[in-house]
Design a protein around this motif. Sequence first.
Motif, mmCIF file in Angstrom:
data_model
loop_
_atom_site.group_PDB
_atom_site.id
_atom_site.type_symbol
_atom_site.label_atom_id
_atom_site.label_comp_id
_atom_site.label_asym_id
_atom_site.label_seq_id
_atom_site.Cartn_x
_atom_site.Cartn_y
_atom_site.Cartn_z
ATOM 1 N N ASP A 20 -3.632 35.110 30.401
ATOM 2 C CA ASP A 20 -3.800 36.379 30.407
ATOM 3 C C ASP A 20 -5.096 36.963 30.331
ATOM 4 N N SER A 21 -6.176 36.165 30.727
ATOM 5 C CA SER A 21 -7.550 36.723 30.851
ATOM 6 C C SER A 21 -8.131 36.746 32.093
ATOM 7 N N TYR A 22 -9.159 37.518 32.272
ATOM 8 C CA TYR A 22 -9.913 37.742 33.543
ATOM 9 C C TYR A 22 -11.283 37.656 33.164
ATOM 10 N N VAL A 23 -11.808 37.136 31.915
ATOM 11 C CA VAL A 23 -12.906 36.694 31.534
ATOM 12 C C VAL A 23 -13.701 35.619 32.084
ATOM 13 N N LEU A 24 -14.784 35.684 32.494
ATOM 14 C CA LEU A 24 -15.322 34.494 33.424
ATOM 15 C C LEU A 24 -16.216 33.578 32.130
ATOM 16 N N THR A 25 -16.053 32.342 32.157
ATOM 17 C CA THR A 25 -16.351 31.570 31.193
ATOM 18 C C THR A 25 -17.971 31.282 31.858
ATOM 19 N N PRO A 26 -18.558 30.537 31.008
ATOM 20 C CA PRO A 26 -19.981 30.056 31.323
ATOM 21 C C PRO A 26 -19.961 29.141 32.443
ATOM 22 N N GLN A 27 -19.014 28.171 32.554
ATOM 23 C CA GLN A 27 -18.685 27.333 33.565
ATOM 24 C C GLN A 27 -18.479 28.140 34.954
ATOM 25 N N SER A 28 -17.454 28.948 34.812
ATOM 26 C CA SER A 28 -17.271 29.690 36.124
ATOM 27 C C SER A 28 -18.230 30.649 36.578
ATOM 28 N N GLN A 29 -19.116 31.145 35.428
ATOM 29 C CA GLN A 29 -20.586 31.809 36.206
ATOM 30 C C GLN A 29 -21.485 30.835 36.658
ATOM 31 N N ALA A 30 -21.426 29.502 36.336
ATOM 32 C CA ALA A 30 -22.577 28.630 36.846
ATOM 33 C C ALA A 30 -22.107 28.422 38.342
ATOM 34 N N SER A 31 -20.698 28.102 38.611
ATOM 35 C CA SER A 31 -20.230 27.996 40.021
ATOM 36 C C SER A 31 -20.251 29.149 40.636
ATOM 37 N N LEU A 32 -20.005 30.271 40.085
ATOM 38 C CA LEU A 32 -20.016 31.514 41.005
ATOM 39 C C LEU A 32 -21.577 32.124 41.284
#
Length: 142
Positions: A20-32
């Motif tokens: 139920d989240s749409y918050v980007l994790t630090p890992q997601s931010q690095a990939s993005l």
Amino acid sequence: VLEQDLKVKAGSDTVRFGRDSYVLTPQSQASLTAQAQWLIQHPYVNASIEGHADIRQTRDYALALGERRAAAVRNYLIASGVPPEQLQIVSWGRERPTSDAVHDATWLQNSRVVTVLKQPPQHSPWMPQPLPPLITAHSNRP
């Protein structure tokens, strides 16, 4: 070929989310951040940012959550310098799961956004244009 290059250079074309989240994790931010760099270096490639959710939600809720996830990714890419016109968002909700198995690990795998590359248009201004046909100087005079 382009999709493989993106995966190699960015580490992945997929980012994961908690339930139920749409918050980007630090890992997601690095990939993005790496995806953004790749997209900036390839301005002739458009990307469809495709949001997904797991099967525990209702169809409408899953579609809305997938859209919020895709929008969060698109906004991050734009903030990282990718031109907005290079990106579009799509929500698949729970319609395209990676697995139909029913357990927590599968649900988390389905809670994702995938960056899907679109081939450039045939006559993109950034791509070499085909040469016009050769005109020969033949006379049709008798």
